[in-house]
Design a protein around this motif. Structure first.
Motif, PDB file in Angstrom:
ATOM      1  N   LEU A  12      -5.265   4.115  -7.351  1.00  0.00           N
ATOM      2  CA  LEU A  12      -5.684   5.381  -6.739  1.00  0.00           C
ATOM      3  C   LEU A  12      -7.139   5.727  -6.989  1.00  0.00           C
ATOM      4  O   LEU A  12      -7.701   6.570  -6.294  1.00  0.00           O
ATOM      5  CB  LEU A  12      -4.799   6.523  -7.273  1.00  0.00           C
ATOM      6  CG  LEU A  12      -3.309   6.457  -6.960  1.00  0.00           C
ATOM      7  CD1 LEU A  12      -2.598   7.655  -7.582  1.00  0.00           C
ATOM      8  CD2 LEU A  12      -3.060   6.418  -5.460  1.00  0.00           C
ATOM      9  N   GLN A  63       0.817  -1.207   0.000  1.00  0.00           N
ATOM     10  CA  GLN A  63       0.000   0.000   0.000  1.00  0.00           C
ATOM     11  C   GLN A  63       0.855   1.262   0.000  1.00  0.00           C
ATOM     12  O   GLN A  63       0.508   2.269  -0.621  1.00  0.00           O
ATOM     13  CB  GLN A  63      -0.935  -0.001   1.203  1.00  0.00           C
ATOM     14  CG  GLN A  63      -2.060  -1.018   1.108  1.00  0.00           C
ATOM     15  CD  GLN A  63      -2.927  -1.040   2.357  1.00  0.00           C
ATOM     16  OE1 GLN A  63      -2.598  -0.418   3.374  1.00  0.00           O
ATOM     17  NE2 GLN A  63      -4.028  -1.772   2.295  1.00  0.00           N
ATOM     18  N   SER A  64       1.986   1.209   0.681  1.00  0.00           N
ATOM     19  CA  SER A  64       2.841   2.395   0.754  1.00  0.00           C
ATOM     20  C   SER A  64       3.545   2.688  -0.565  1.00  0.00           C
ATOM     21  O   SER A  64       4.029   3.798  -0.779  1.00  0.00           O
ATOM     22  CB  SER A  64       3.877   2.222   1.872  1.00  0.00           C
ATOM     23  OG  SER A  64       4.870   1.272   1.504  1.00  0.00           O
ATOM     24  N   THR A 121       1.308   5.303  -3.971  1.00  0.00           N
ATOM     25  CA  THR A 121       0.802   6.586  -3.506  1.00  0.00           C
ATOM     26  C   THR A 121       1.282   7.671  -4.463  1.00  0.00           C
ATOM     27  O   THR A 121       2.117   7.423  -5.346  1.00  0.00           O
ATOM     28  CB  THR A 121       1.313   6.883  -2.088  1.00  0.00           C
ATOM     29  OG1 THR A 121       2.744   6.983  -2.118  1.00  0.00           O
ATOM     30  CG2 THR A 121       0.901   5.782  -1.107  1.00  0.00           C
ATOM     31  N   GLU A 122       0.764   8.868  -4.259  1.00  0.00           N
ATOM     32  CA  GLU A 122       1.151  10.001  -5.101  1.00  0.00           C
ATOM     33  C   GLU A 122       2.662  10.207  -5.118  1.00  0.00           C
ATOM     34  O   GLU A 122       3.218  10.693  -6.106  1.00  0.00           O
ATOM     35  CB  GLU A 122       0.462  11.274  -4.606  1.00  0.00           C
ATOM     36  CG  GLU A 122      -1.035  11.284  -4.776  1.00  0.00           C
ATOM     37  CD  GLU A 122      -1.447  11.651  -6.190  1.00  0.00           C
ATOM     38  OE1 GLU A 122      -0.565  12.010  -6.998  1.00  0.00           O
ATOM     39  OE2 GLU A 122      -2.648  11.570  -6.488  1.00  0.00           O
ATOM     40  N   ARG A 123       3.303   9.856  -4.030  1.00  0.00           N
ATOM     41  CA  ARG A 123       4.748  10.060  -3.908  1.00  0.00           C
ATOM     42  C   ARG A 123       5.523   9.384  -5.035  1.00  0.00           C
ATOM     43  O   ARG A 123       6.567   9.884  -5.469  1.00  0.00           O
ATOM     44  CB  ARG A 123       5.208   9.520  -2.550  1.00  0.00           C
ATOM     45  CG  ARG A 123       6.694   9.584  -2.287  1.00  0.00           C
ATOM     46  CD  ARG A 123       6.992   8.959  -0.941  1.00  0.00           C
ATOM     47  NE  ARG A 123       8.425   8.898  -0.668  1.00  0.00           N
ATOM     48  CZ  ARG A 123       8.958   8.281   0.373  1.00  0.00           C
ATOM     49  NH1 ARG A 123       8.165   7.685   1.249  1.00  0.00           N
ATOM     50  NH2 ARG A 123      10.266   8.261   0.534  1.00  0.00           N
TER      51      ARG A 123
END
Length: 286
Positions: free
Chosen positions: A158, A104-105, A108-110
């Motif tokens: 997302l 999950q990490s 992300t947008e990152r």
């Protein structure tokens, strides 16, 4: 706004639009529909998108199409090297990793690398230029349909990303192949011809303030005659500008046979075309 006011706005940033182009641009904004521009290379299709962005002081986001382009190059992709470093950092900090939490990490947008189509949805109002769509393949055309219909895309990790405002979309084609009707139906259509003599002279004088009317007219007339020849690559407005600039750089204020022969490389790009034109240079400048 009216088509005449649109022409004035484009003219203020150096794009001299005829009635057809000004009306097409006006309708694109008024109706919120993409504009599909076809025409020979050098007729001002790409420049129209640039001028629209400048005229309305909004960003220009350009997607240059090519053979084999796919959704990852056009929409988004994940930054795999950074994701890998992130996993290693988690492992070093925590020892054993919880697989679900770690996964999950990662998404992300990152770690999301936004490509032109995704940027246009997020950054609208903007001008999205999808340049030379005829170079892409059928699958990529089909991929574009949802974006043009809904101004939204779905990223599985997302969810849906939808434009808060519609971007101004301009698609261009040099007609190296036929674009499918399904794509054209979603757009307004305009065919761009080379400018008439008076408008080409005005373009030269507007874009190159140092050029006199005599030289601009001589170049425009010569280029029009070149377009009537059976050349591998007939010159567009960009080549007219390059030729005029080359003559100005040599300190010439008129186009004669000697200066034309020395600067033909600014307007013709194939040796076969150069040979054909050199043999007819006197007739060309008569």
């Amino acid at each position: 706004m009216t088509p005449e006011e649109m022409a004035d706005k484009l003219g203020a940033v150096g794009y001299l639009a005829d009635d057809g182009v000004a009306t097409a641009a006006f309708l694109t904004l008024s109706m919120g529909r993409p504009l599909f521009c076809e025409g020979e290379p050098g007729t001002g299709k790409t420049s129209l998108a640039v001028a629209l962005a400048q005229a309305f002081d909004i960003p220009l986001i350009r997607l240059q199409c090519h053979e084999g382009i796919d959704a990852a190059q056009a929409l988004y992709e994940w930054d795999f090297p950074r994701q890998l470093l992130h996993l290693r950092a988690l492992e070093a900090a925590n020892g054993a990793l919880d697989v679900e939490t770690a996964e999950q990490s990662l998404y992300t947008e990152r770690f999301l690398l936004a490509r032109p189509l995704l940027r246009a949805l997020r950054e609208a109002p903007c001008v999205l230029l999808i340049d030379e769509i005829d170079r892409a393949d059928d699958e990529f055309e089909a991929f574009l349909l949802q974006l043009l219909d809904e101004n939204a895309v779905t990223i599985p990790e997302l969810g849906e990303i939808r434009a808060q405002r519609k971007p101004i979309v301009v698609l261009t084609s040099n007609r190296t192949r036929e674009v499918h009707d399904a794509l054209k139906r979603r757009c307004l259509y305009h065919w761009l011809d080379h400018p008439d003599l008076a408008r080409e002279v005005a373009i030269l004088r507007g874009r190159l303030p140092g050029v006199g009317e005599r030289l601009a007219t001589q170049v425009a007339v010569a280029v029009r005659r070149l377009r009537e020849l059976e050349l591998l690559k007939p010159p567009g407005v960009a080549e007219s500008l390059d030729w005029t600039q080359a003559l100005l750089a040599l300190g010439r204020d008129e186009l004669d046979a000697e200066s034309a022969a020395r600067t033909l490389g600014a307007v013709l790009k194939y040796s076969e075309d150069l040979d054909r034109v050199r043999a007819k240079l006197d007739t060309l400048l008569a």
